[in-house]
Design a protein around this motif. Structure first.
Motif, PDB file in Angstrom:
ATOM      1  N   ARG A  83      -7.685   1.038  -2.685  1.00 34.08           N
ATOM      2  CA  ARG A  83      -6.409   0.510  -3.174  1.00 34.08           C
ATOM      3  C   ARG A  83      -6.560  -0.992  -3.316  1.00 34.08           C
ATOM      4  O   ARG A  83      -6.902  -1.679  -2.356  1.00 34.08           O
ATOM      5  CB  ARG A  83      -5.277   0.833  -2.208  1.00 34.08           C
ATOM      6  CG  ARG A  83      -3.880   0.619  -2.791  1.00 34.08           C
ATOM      7  CD  ARG A  83      -3.457   1.782  -3.646  1.00 34.08           C
ATOM      8  NE  ARG A  83      -3.321   3.009  -2.864  1.00 34.08           N
ATOM      9  CZ  ARG A  83      -3.156   4.203  -3.387  1.00 34.08           C
ATOM     10  NH1 ARG A  83      -3.124   4.357  -4.701  1.00 34.08           N
ATOM     11  NH2 ARG A  83      -3.050   5.266  -2.629  1.00 34.08           N
ATOM     12  N   TYR A  90       0.838  -1.196   0.000  1.00 31.35           N
ATOM     13  CA  TYR A  90       0.000   0.000   0.000  1.00 31.35           C
ATOM     14  C   TYR A  90       0.876   1.251   0.000  1.00 31.35           C
ATOM     15  O   TYR A  90       2.098   1.192   0.194  1.00 31.35           O
ATOM     16  CB  TYR A  90      -0.917  -0.011   1.222  1.00 31.35           C
ATOM     17  CG  TYR A  90      -1.812  -1.231   1.293  1.00 31.35           C
ATOM     18  CD1 TYR A  90      -2.673  -1.550   0.250  1.00 31.35           C
ATOM     19  CD2 TYR A  90      -1.781  -2.072   2.397  1.00 31.35           C
ATOM     20  CE1 TYR A  90      -3.484  -2.672   0.299  1.00 31.35           C
ATOM     21  CE2 TYR A  90      -2.586  -3.205   2.467  1.00 31.35           C
ATOM     22  CZ  TYR A  90      -3.439  -3.503   1.411  1.00 31.35           C
ATOM     23  OH  TYR A  90      -4.222  -4.620   1.459  1.00 31.35           O
ATOM     24  N   ASP A 142      -2.000   4.937   3.241  1.00 31.35           N
ATOM     25  CA  ASP A 142      -3.199   4.157   2.926  1.00 31.35           C
ATOM     26  C   ASP A 142      -3.923   3.617   4.156  1.00 31.35           C
ATOM     27  O   ASP A 142      -5.059   3.141   4.039  1.00 31.35           O
ATOM     28  CB  ASP A 142      -2.848   2.978   2.009  1.00 31.35           C
ATOM     29  CG  ASP A 142      -2.876   3.370   0.539  1.00 31.35           C
ATOM     30  OD1 ASP A 142      -3.175   4.548   0.241  1.00 31.35           O
ATOM     31  OD2 ASP A 142      -2.603   2.506  -0.311  1.00 31.35           O
TER      32      ASP A 142
END
Length: 283
Positions: free
Chosen positions: A167, A156, A160
């Motif tokens: 994502r 990530y 995130d």
């Protein structure tokens, strides 16, 4: 030829994930980290052991969020102010649902969900990268430290675990759940690897031994040991990616830092002799 033992906690994740970490490299980094005066080892891990033993972590106070700064949480005045009574009660409630004496990889399904729920707690400016640094002090055997480097290790972006963006088809809460579940699964499936790592590092750092005298439990949980492996490996990966030397791998270990180095010191009221009183003072 026998394959080298590695720690591969990110298997199955997409993107630019942290590759398997050879156990000898993990040991080198752990020894450097746990003998550095300026890492989180003494001021977070060892101090946390002392804080729990003295009851400092039996409640959630206005200032509790400041404890995340012992692991570079970058808590500011605004965050402390926003950690109001309602949020402290909610945080305490989520922590209270997690057994204090159980490891992440030994939890029931409902207990694992309680850990995920605690890791998903937060508010503006204090999401998982900050809040789990506090939560892990209360439940170090079950709550991982999910800072930005750990998120990056799993493919990530660094923010995130704070932002709501999608994502790989997952939102923030789902990404947090995926990482917690992966760490629990790895620890459950590879106890021998963590035991081997402990055997390699505990002669230099006895606090990392599999068990302590008079106890069947280690001072530092398998989860926290895995946290440190992932974080230091990711720190080195980012350094070398920027053309810099690794920060932990190959660094000679420093002097042993025992728990006593961060033990609390009581304040004892002492009688003041008249000869010690400042000029002009009266009884």
């Amino acid at each position: 030829m026998t394959a080298a033992v590695t720690i591969d906690v990110t298997a199955g994740f997409s993107g630019d994930v942290l590759p398997p970490v050879p156990i000898d490299e993990a040991a080198s980094r752990i020894l450097a980290y746990c003998t550095s005066r300026h890492s989180g080892w003494a001021v977070y891990d060892l101090a946390g052991i002392s804080a729990r033993s003295t009851g400092l972590l039996d409640e959630v106070s206005t200032w509790s969020l400041l404890l995340a700064n012992a692991l570079n949480g970058r808590i500011e005045l605004k965050h402390i102010a926003d950690f109001d009574l309602a949020r402290r009660r909610e945080f305490a409630h989520r922590i209270g649902r997690i057994p204090a004496d159980q490891d992440l990889h030994h939890l029931t399904h409902d207990q694992l969900n309680a850990v995920i729920h605690a890791c998903q707690f937060g508010f503006d400016g204090a999401w998982a990268p900050r809040i789990t640094k506090l939560a892990a002090l209360y439940r170090p055997r079950a709550v991982p430290v999910l800072d930005g480097y750990v998120g990056m290790a799993f493919g990530y972006q660094r923010d995130d675990l704070s932002l709501k963006v999608q994502r790989f088809g997952l939102n923030r809460q789902e990404r947090i759940a995926a990482i917690v579940e992966a760490m629990a699964a790895y620890l459950h499936d590879h106890p021998g690897t963590l035991a081997q790592l402990r055997a390699e590092v505990s002669p230099t750092v006895p606090e990392l031994a599999a068990a302590q005298p008079g106890s069947q439990r280690p001072l530092i949980a398998d989860l926290r040991l895995l946290d440190m492996v992932v974080w230091t490996a990711m720190d080195d990966r980012l350094a070398t990616g920027s053309g810099l030397p690794p920060k932990w791998l190959g660094r000679p270990p420093g002097a042993h830092i025992p728990c006593e180095a961060v033990a609390p010191v009581p304040i004892t009221a002492l009688a003041v002799d008249s000869a010690d009183r400042p000029p002009g003072s009266v009884d």
